[in-house]
Design an enzyme around this catalytic site. Sequence first.
Site, PDB file in Angstrom:
ATOM      1  CG  ASP A 193      29.252  36.905  44.236  1.00 29.47           C
ATOM      2  OD1 ASP A 193      29.281  38.130  44.107  1.00 29.47           O
ATOM      3  OD2 ASP A 193      30.205  36.253  44.693  1.00 29.47           O
ATOM      4  CG  ASP A 247      33.191  34.876  43.235  1.00 27.24           C
ATOM      5  OD1 ASP A 247      33.268  35.807  42.410  1.00 27.24           O
ATOM      6  OD2 ASP A 247      32.831  35.026  44.414  1.00 27.24           O
ATOM      7  CD  GLU A 248      30.197  38.903  40.131  1.00 25.57           C
ATOM      8  OE1 GLU A 248      29.519  39.800  39.654  1.00 25.57           O
ATOM      9  OE2 GLU A 248      31.326  39.082  40.613  1.00 25.57           O
TER      10      GLU A 248
HETATM   11  P1  TTP Z   1      33.917  38.804  45.397  1.00 31.34           P
HETATM   12  O1  TTP Z   1      32.794  37.943  44.930  1.00 31.34           O
HETATM   13  O2  TTP Z   1      33.783  40.278  45.215  1.00 31.34           O
HETATM   14  O3  TTP Z   1      34.168  38.575  46.951  1.00 31.34           O
HETATM   15  P2  TTP Z   1      34.111  37.239  47.784  1.00 31.34           P
HETATM   16  O4  TTP Z   1      33.593  36.096  46.988  1.00 31.34           O
HETATM   17  O5  TTP Z   1      35.435  37.017  48.430  1.00 31.34           O
HETATM   18  O6  TTP Z   1      33.104  37.616  48.942  1.00 31.34           O
HETATM   19  P3  TTP Z   1      31.508  37.820  48.834  1.00 31.34           P
HETATM   20  O7  TTP Z   1      30.918  36.814  49.765  1.00 31.34           O
HETATM   21  O8  TTP Z   1      31.282  39.225  49.300  1.00 31.34           O
HETATM   22  O9  TTP Z   1      31.110  37.600  47.406  1.00 31.34           O
HETATM   23  O10 TTP Z   1      35.263  38.369  44.705  1.00 31.34           O
HETATM   24  C1  TTP Z   1      35.557  37.004  44.401  1.00 31.34           C
HETATM   25  C2  TTP Z   1      37.023  36.726  44.579  1.00 31.34           C
HETATM   26  O11 TTP Z   1      37.792  37.614  43.775  1.00 31.34           O
HETATM   27  C3  TTP Z   1      37.499  36.946  46.000  1.00 31.34           C
HETATM   28  O12 TTP Z   1      37.320  35.790  46.799  1.00 31.34           O
HETATM   29  C4  TTP Z   1      38.944  37.297  45.796  1.00 31.34           C
HETATM   30  C5  TTP Z   1      38.989  37.974  44.451  1.00 31.34           C
HETATM   31  N1  TTP Z   1      39.074  39.440  44.618  1.00 31.34           N
HETATM   32  C6  TTP Z   1      40.324  40.042  44.591  1.00 31.34           C
HETATM   33  O13 TTP Z   1      41.338  39.368  44.400  1.00 31.34           O
HETATM   34  N2  TTP Z   1      40.394  41.394  44.779  1.00 31.34           N
HETATM   35  C7  TTP Z   1      39.295  42.187  45.011  1.00 31.34           C
HETATM   36  O14 TTP Z   1      39.420  43.409  45.202  1.00 31.34           O
HETATM   37  C8  TTP Z   1      38.008  41.549  45.030  1.00 31.34           C
HETATM   38  C9  TTP Z   1      36.765  42.369  45.282  1.00 31.34           C
HETATM   39  C10 TTP Z   1      37.955  40.180  44.832  1.00 31.34           C
HETATM   40 MG    MG Z   2      31.893  36.291  45.807  1.00 30.82          MG
END
Ligand code: TTP
Ligand code: MG
Length: 388
Positions: A11, A109-110
């Site tokens: 992630d 991203d996951e």
């Molecule tokens: P996430 O992996 O949940 O968050 P992140 O990568 O920004 O942060 P983390 O380090 O905690 O993993 O989500 C990935 C991307 O998806 C995030 O950069 C933006 C998008 N996203 C949204 O557009 N809306 C949302 O509510 C979430 C949770 C994510």
């Molecule tokens: Mg993330």
Amino acid sequence: MNHPRWILHVDMDAFYAAVEQRDHADFRGKPVVVGAAPRHGRGRGVVSTASYEARKFGIHSAQPISEAWRKCPNAIFLPVRMSRYVDVSRQIMNIASGYSPLIEKISLDEAFLDITGTVRLMGSPDTIGRRLKEQIVGETQLTASVGIGPNKLIAKIASDYQKPDGLTIVPHQEARTFLTPLPIRRLWGIGAKTEKKLRTLGVSTIGDLARLDPDFLIKQFGKWGRCLYNYACGIDESTVVPYRDAKSISNEVTFHTDEHDREMFRQTLLQLCDKVGFRLRSRHLMARTVTIKVRFSDFSTLIRSSTLPQPVFLSETIYHEVFHLFETIDIADRSLRLLGVGVSHLISARAMQGDLFDGSGDDKSGRITDAMDALKNKYGRDIIQRGT
Ligand code: TTP
Ligand code: MG
């Protein structure tokens, strides 16, 4: 002998914000909020993500932009550059695919990887995790967090465990010990409601949950109670399903007898749109094209589509388009055998949120839809239906 499974979850850290900080050197080390621009605190829409510097101010995903602005007016507010993140995502998924052909992409991203075979070829899970992270940083200048464990549930919790830039390995025999002190919220499917109910039962950690009698949990939560208990014990049998992008979603109904009641067609279309809309939203997708299929009693079939300027996800909006298409078909007094509704040109709704949920006027309808979807998820799809 059965080889124990090794599952890896990767992630990216603060994904959209990290891409922006990488692309603009002057944003680095500063609070960055990606979402619609705030227009002096009055802008609408929600935060897609925030850099870790911005999170220190209490800014997080899905928060109204106006609230983020109040918390840190000096943060750098940026619009969502979707196509950029899609490119970077492709690059990351390509790298990850090098570590196992069994890769399930969850979002931009996951991803989950079943690395059971890779461990035999490449050495320890630790080596694989470190190599993957190094390759991602080397080729994209972005950091990822990686979790590795005996199943998806534990791998996912592990990747979150030491964010950002984390690597957490949970060997099979340590799974229970790893989970015991963690808050129940970390488990899959535990939202605010289940958490509240569990707290009134005196359960706050995963360990507390695993100590309960599974029969008691089944009494309290039905089938879901059994699942909860297994999760708390670190048991999750779900497999990594290599994901192919769905190209379309559709539902159709064949009538028992040929039908010619227009009101009945309308009701049927509404129900089909509700089903298609629900499936779309459950997968966090939006659609650009809406299709109707009509089969007459003589088996001749007509298909009409329309491609929309804005992607849709609400059942009403889909219905609006579908009914419009239906009206263009000359049915006269012929009777019908089948009606179908489909959507295609699918895109990720979660990813689009920054652009599309910004003052779109769908707010109220969207909230009703959220509430209905929550009920359907809980009690099964047939429990609730929209009135015309
Ligand atoms: P996430 O992996 O949940 O968050 P992140 O990568 O920004 O942060 P983390 O380090 O905690 O993993 O989500 C990935 C991307 O998806 C995030 O950069 C933006 C998008 N996203 C949204 O557009 N809306 C949302 O509510 C979430 C949770 C994510
Ligand atoms: Mg993330």
